[in-house]
Motif scaffolding. Structure first.
Motif, mmCIF file in Angstrom:
data_model
loop_
_atom_site.group_PDB
_atom_site.id
_atom_site.type_symbol
_atom_site.label_atom_id
_atom_site.label_comp_id
_atom_site.label_asym_id
_atom_site.label_seq_id
_atom_site.Cartn_x
_atom_site.Cartn_y
_atom_site.Cartn_z
ATOM 1 N N LEU A 1 49.895 50.569 46.103
ATOM 2 C CA LEU A 1 49.446 49.479 45.180
ATOM 3 C C LEU A 1 47.745 50.079 45.193
ATOM 4 C CD1 LEU A 1 51.427 46.795 47.247
ATOM 5 C CD2 LEU A 1 52.200 47.530 44.796
ATOM 6 N N TYR A 2 47.115 50.770 45.128
ATOM 7 C CA TYR A 2 45.762 50.099 44.999
ATOM 8 C C TYR A 2 45.025 51.588 46.537
ATOM 9 C CZ TYR A 2 41.139 49.006 44.176
ATOM 10 O OH TYR A 2 40.185 49.219 44.353
ATOM 11 N N THR A 3 44.388 51.875 46.135
ATOM 12 C CA THR A 3 43.805 52.696 47.485
ATOM 13 C C THR A 3 42.927 53.230 46.767
ATOM 14 O OG1 THR A 3 45.798 54.557 46.809
ATOM 15 C CG2 THR A 3 43.786 55.524 47.406
ATOM 16 N N VAL A 4 41.838 53.096 48.688
ATOM 17 C CA VAL A 4 40.890 53.254 48.708
ATOM 18 C C VAL A 4 39.564 54.058 49.135
ATOM 19 C CG1 VAL A 4 38.181 51.914 49.255
ATOM 20 C CG2 VAL A 4 40.446 50.816 48.935
ATOM 21 N N CYS B 1 47.119 44.148 43.499
ATOM 22 C CA CYS B 1 46.253 44.015 44.732
ATOM 23 C C CYS B 1 45.256 44.761 44.413
ATOM 24 C CB CYS B 1 46.970 44.050 46.394
ATOM 25 S SG CYS B 1 46.536 46.098 46.516
ATOM 26 N N LYS B 2 44.058 44.305 45.374
ATOM 27 C CA LYS B 2 42.727 44.872 45.090
ATOM 28 C C LYS B 2 42.063 44.759 46.089
ATOM 29 C CE LYS B 2 39.580 43.849 42.747
ATOM 30 N NZ LYS B 2 38.651 43.108 40.983
ATOM 31 N N ASP C 1 46.284 41.748 42.003
ATOM 32 C CA ASP C 1 45.624 41.826 40.901
ATOM 33 C C ASP C 1 47.346 41.673 39.881
ATOM 34 O OD1 ASP C 1 43.282 42.905 39.419
ATOM 35 O OD2 ASP C 1 45.106 44.306 39.251
ATOM 36 N N SER D 1 47.852 45.575 39.056
ATOM 37 C CA SER D 1 48.360 46.775 40.239
ATOM 38 C C SER D 1 49.187 45.966 41.284
ATOM 39 C CB SER D 1 46.777 47.731 40.816
ATOM 40 O OG SER D 1 46.006 46.102 41.447
#
Length: 459
Positions: free
Chosen positions: A151-154, A198-199, A193, A196
């Motif tokens: 969903l999301y990558t930091v 999520c954020k 979000d 995607s």
């Protein structure tokens, strides 16, 4: 604020992990064992220690029912244990027999019913059960949905690697804590979000430890965060005010965990010990009730206590000798708050004047606590702009919740920056925060600040 309750020195090597359930406490170690204790009195269970791993045990956790314990090891297996008998229920072997750890990149997700391997797993699941987050030695945080879709990558959330991450159990304004080799703890707002799923929004960077931080955990109500470090310290944070309290241990702190329903904190260390700490929140022993509120055990209104909760309170206050009398007279929370000296003497037949006075003093203190508690409004219920209880909360693109009319007015005045971060809003779209709305509704009803018909208008 914090006092040492007890110390366990039963392990023969470094303590790697500790975990609470409602009824039990577990710790595991490089000595290949898992030790299980009853939370009531912290006596070790007859079948403890559990022995079944061939090498060091890295992690252990309880399932949501509290009937099973899972443990994983360098031997490449995850063992499932029955907490009724202490027997192994299942042996879940990782393909290739690679060491099973928390964040080595190959942690596996198992179906509890079929005992079959599902796919890549996580460091921490969100309370909704629909998302989890993994941390890597590269320093990245990755959010996944339950179908294993990213969903999301930091990227490089922590320099030199992520050592631990933990979701708050609260559904409103979902928070994630992460820690790493860069000696920092970070708190993130994780929000929905449309594109995607999520954020992540960075909320706090906590630099209170001087060496790699190995463990972090939220309390069950999400108000407190604890972290343990190689610098031999345990730091406790108030998430809202970022208040700090520090404990100093003899060697590296490897693990820390809050009890889900008691004001207790556990820490494990390379000194081979586990320590249980009582959190007093800066109050006297007469304020044990506030401790329970702090960690999410007490109900939102003391009047709603059941007879069993009243008896638990009597036990905590050292009034065990009147528990039988209170049970026989069916004293619940509302009846408790209405008791006075005459009731104690005439109705409950408590003959000892000293005991009657002691019980009455405790009840008076409880009433005072109730009066102050009713005036507290949970901060997450207040709009950051108006500082009033929200009636129609919405989530803006910065991940924060606002009263709809307030954030719309903010945006319409050409302020396209976030009221909370001052960063540019990526979108003016807003998502209704129905979970928060229901929470506010329930709180208002519990405080008798609105009638059921008024509450239905907020639903």
């Amino acid at each position: 604020m914090v006092s040492l309750s007890c110390t366990f020195a039963n392990h023969h090597d470094d303590v790697n992990w500790c975990a609470f359930s409602n009824d039990f406490f577990a710790s595991c170690s490089l000595d290949k064992t898992i030790r299980i204790y009853s939370v009531k009195g912290f006596s070790e269970l007859p079948f403890s220690p559990l022995r079944g791993h061939a090498y060091a045990v890295h992690s252990c956790c309880f399932d949501s029912s509290g009937k099973f314990l899972a443990s994983c090891s360098t031997d490449g297996t995850t063992l499932l244990w029955s907490l009724e008998t202490g027997e192994k229920v299942a042996v879940l072997a990782l393909p290739g027999r690679n060491p099973v750890r928390i964040s080595d990149g190959t942690v596996a997700l198992w179906d509890m019913h079929s005992r079959k391997l599902c796919s890549v797993s996580a460091c921490s699941f969100a309370s909704c059960g629909q998302m989890f987050v993994t941390g890597s030695t590269y320093g990245d945080l990755v959010a996944w949905d339950y179908q294993m879709k990213i969903l999301y990558t930091v990227k490089t959330a922590h320099d030199l690697g992520v050592t631990c991450c933990h979701f708050s159990a609260q559904m409103c304004n979902l928070r994630l804590a992460s820690c790493g080799q860069d000696s920092t703890v970070k708190i993130w707002i994780v929000s929905q979000d449309k594109q995607s799923g999520c954020k992540f929004q960075l909320l706090h960077i906590l630099n209170n430890q001087s060496a790699p931080v190995l463990s972090c955990a939220f309390s069950s109500d999400g108000e407190w965060l604890v972290s343990g470090s190689v610098d031999k310290t345990v730091v406790i944070y108030d998430v809202v005010s970022v208040f700090i309290y520090t404990l100093f241990l003899k060697l590296h702190v490897t693990t820390c965990a809050f009890s889900p329903n008691l004001p207790l904190l556990a820490t494990g260390s390379m000194d081979k010990t586990v320590k249980i700490w009582k959190i007093n929140n800066g109050k006297s022993s007469d304020d044990a009730l506030l401790d329970r509120k702090l960690l999410g055990r007490s109900k939102s209104c003391f009047k709603q206590w059941t007879e069993d909760e009243v008896c638990a309170w009597l036990c905590e206050e050292g009034l065990d000798e009147v528990i039988g009398t209170f049970k026989a007279n069916n004293i619940d929370g509302e009846a408790l708050l209405n008791l006075n000296r005459e009731h104690l003497a005439m109705d409950l037949k408590i003959e000892s004047l000293g005991l009657r006075n002691k019980v009455n003093q405790k009840i008076d203190a409880l009433r005072m606590t109730l009066d102050s508690y009713l005036t507290e409004i949970p901060e997450e219920f207040l709009c950051p702009i108006t500082q009033e209880i929200m009636k129609d909360p919405v989530i803006a693109s910065d991940g924060y919740s606002y009263e709809r009319t307030a954030i719309e007015s903010w945006i319409n005045t050409k302020k396209h920056s976030s009221p909370m971060t001052n960063l540019q809003l990526k979108s003016t779209c807003m998502t209704p925060n129905r979970t928060l709305k229901m929470a506010i509704n329930r709180w208002l009803q519990s405080q008798s600040l609105c009638t059921p018909s008024d509450a239905s208008k907020l639903s």
